[in-house]
Design an enzyme around this catalytic site. Structure first.
Site, PDB file in Angstrom:
ATOM      1  N   ASP A 191      -0.171  10.612  35.678  1.00  0.00           N
ATOM      2  CA  ASP A 191      -1.122  11.557  35.087  1.00  0.00           C
ATOM      3  C   ASP A 191      -0.443  12.756  34.419  1.00  0.00           C
ATOM      4  O   ASP A 191      -1.008  13.373  33.530  1.00  0.00           O
ATOM      5  CB  ASP A 191      -2.048  12.111  36.186  1.00  0.00           C
ATOM      6  CG  ASP A 191      -3.015  11.046  36.700  1.00  0.00           C
ATOM      7  OD1 ASP A 191      -3.202  10.032  36.003  1.00  0.00           O
ATOM      8  OD2 ASP A 191      -3.587  11.247  37.786  1.00  0.00           O
ATOM      9  N   ARG A 233     -11.635  24.088  38.134  1.00  0.00           N
ATOM     10  CA  ARG A 233     -11.113  23.292  39.255  1.00  0.00           C
ATOM     11  C   ARG A 233     -10.167  24.057  40.177  1.00  0.00           C
ATOM     12  O   ARG A 233      -9.002  23.683  40.332  1.00  0.00           O
ATOM     13  CB  ARG A 233     -10.375  22.043  38.744  1.00  0.00           C
ATOM     14  CG  ARG A 233     -11.242  21.122  37.936  1.00  0.00           C
ATOM     15  CD  ARG A 233     -10.565  19.790  37.703  1.00  0.00           C
ATOM     16  NE  ARG A 233     -11.480  18.857  37.049  1.00  0.00           N
ATOM     17  CZ  ARG A 233     -11.194  17.601  36.749  1.00  0.00           C
ATOM     18  NH1 ARG A 233      -9.998  17.114  37.032  1.00  0.00           N
ATOM     19  NH2 ARG A 233     -12.073  16.818  36.177  1.00  0.00           N
TER      20      ARG A 233
END
Ligand SMILES: *[C@@H]1O[C@H](CO)[C@@H](O)[C@H](O)[C@H]1NC(C)=O
Length: 384
Positions: free
Chosen positions: A181, A261
């Site tokens: 990622d 987040r």
């Protein structure tokens, strides 16, 4: 613009805290570093010879992470020569794949640019104290299907995806890694993890993501800045194994240039305590799939933008009828410049009590630690 306002509030809170701190000092000769983790080790001028004592200083859900405490020291001497398949002695990668516990330290300042993800084996501490250690401009740290990892005092930034490549993860095993990622620290199907006093910024995906049944995690004293999706906790709404996830997020400084987040949660239990948040650009704490959020003693400083005052964000296709039952509470948080937290679910405290939770300090007493979050400048022979 809002930076000026935020600075104003911080200075105000700092002065306020400094006054109460001075008063306390009159009554106590004990070491005041602002939080129990730091007070456990930072006052010791011999922290360098007593490095492993750090492993006894954690708290919260990751408190059992012993890292490499019961192993030998390993000193990284080589910051170049990263060989993902056949790690070369002296490199960080060689140290982290060993099968025995290791407490990994560094010979000097180092900037490490990895060729593939640093896939760690169990029972390892990466301890950057005493030197400036950076992992940057390449793939970064992956904690995958292991236990007992401590990462302390590392500057991790500009992390990038890599993969489709063979990477060794122990002395006896290597495997094909898919495309990664580009996280700063990726925690996958792992437990007993403690990330403390790291500085994290500007990664391709998350700064710290914990997914796929990971649990028993403490993320403390970190400084995070300049990043969009800061921390994802929970793989997907459908991945119910993340119901076991328990994470403590404490004493972190969510600084300038962060968007969302901090963290974004699914399913599990999240104790978010004594952190400082300045000016999120979308939201601070969010989630889906019925996570429990226990927010205590944080300082939330909103930016001036009227559309960015809410700390919380929920994602549910069914909307309020669904999330009104999620247990999200704010207790003793300090709300500055119009910040507000939308609570939901059961307010009764027994819904929030967990064995390893610890009591948050009043928000007003934590502001001075924002100067101390992130990588510390520890000098050998002096208290840090
Ligand atoms: C994960 O770790 C366990 C325990 O060490 C091991 O048995 C298992 O094969 C590992 N799983 C994968 C997918 O590597």
């Amino acid at each position: 613009m809002s930076t000026i306002i935020i600075s104003f509030y911080l200075i105000f809170i700092l002065i306020h805290t400094h006054l109460s701190f001075s008063t306390n000092q009159l009554n106590s000769s004990s070491c005041k570093k602002g939080n129990p983790i730091d007070e456990c080790w930072r006052c010791d001028p011999n922290w360098e010879t007593n490095r492993k004592h750090l492993a006894d200083c954690s708290f919260g859900f990751g408190r059992n992470a012993i890292g490499g405490r019961d192993g030998q020291f390993y000193t990284v001497t080589d910051s170049n020569n990263d060989n993902p398949l056949n790690p070369i002695e002296g490199t960080l990668r060689y140290a982290v794949i060993q099968d025995d516990p290791l407490w990994i330290i560094f010979q000097q300042d180092m900037t490490i640019q990895l060729k593939e993800e640093l896939v760690m084996n169990s029972y390892k501490t990466i301890d950057g104290r005493g030197y400036n250690i950076e992992i940057s401009n390449g793939p970064c740290v992956t904690i995958w299907n292991v236990t007992n990892v401590i990462i302390h005092g590392i500057y991790i930034h500009n992390c990038l995806p890599a993969g489709n490549s063979l990477v060794r993860d122990s002395t006896t095993h290597y495997g094909m890694r898919g495309v990664s990622d580009g996280d700063g620290i990726s925690i996958f199907k792992s437990r007993d993890i403690w990330i403390d006093h790291c500085t994290l910024a500007r990664c391709y995906d998350g700064l710290i993501d914990a997914i796929f049944g990971s649990t028993a995690i403490t993320i403390s004293n970190n400084y995070m800045l300049d990043h969009n999706e800061v921390m994802l906790m929970g793989h997907s709404d459908e991945f119910v194994e993340d119901k076991r996830m328990q994470a403590t997020i404490a004493f972190n400084y969510f600084g300038e240039g962060l968007v969302q987040r901090m963290p974004r949660c699914r399913h599990g239990y999240f104790h978010i305590m004594n952190n400082v948040y300045v000016g999120w650009k979308s939201y601070a704490i969010g989630g889906s799939a019925n996570p429990t959020i226990n927010s205590q003693g944080n300082i939330f400083i909103a930016s001036d933008d009227d559309s960015l005052k809410e700390v919380t964000k929920r994602e549910s296709p069914l909307g309020y009828e669904d999330w009104k039952n999620w247990n999200w509470r704010s207790e003793g948080d300090m709300m500055v410049n119009g910040a507000f937290f939308t609570p939901s679910g059961q307010k009764s405290s027994d819904k929030y009590v967990k064995a390893s939770s610890m009591v948050a300090q009043p928000a007003s007493s934590i502001a001075k630690m924002i100067q101390q979050a992130g990588v510390l400048d520890c000098q050998i022979g002096k208290s840090c």
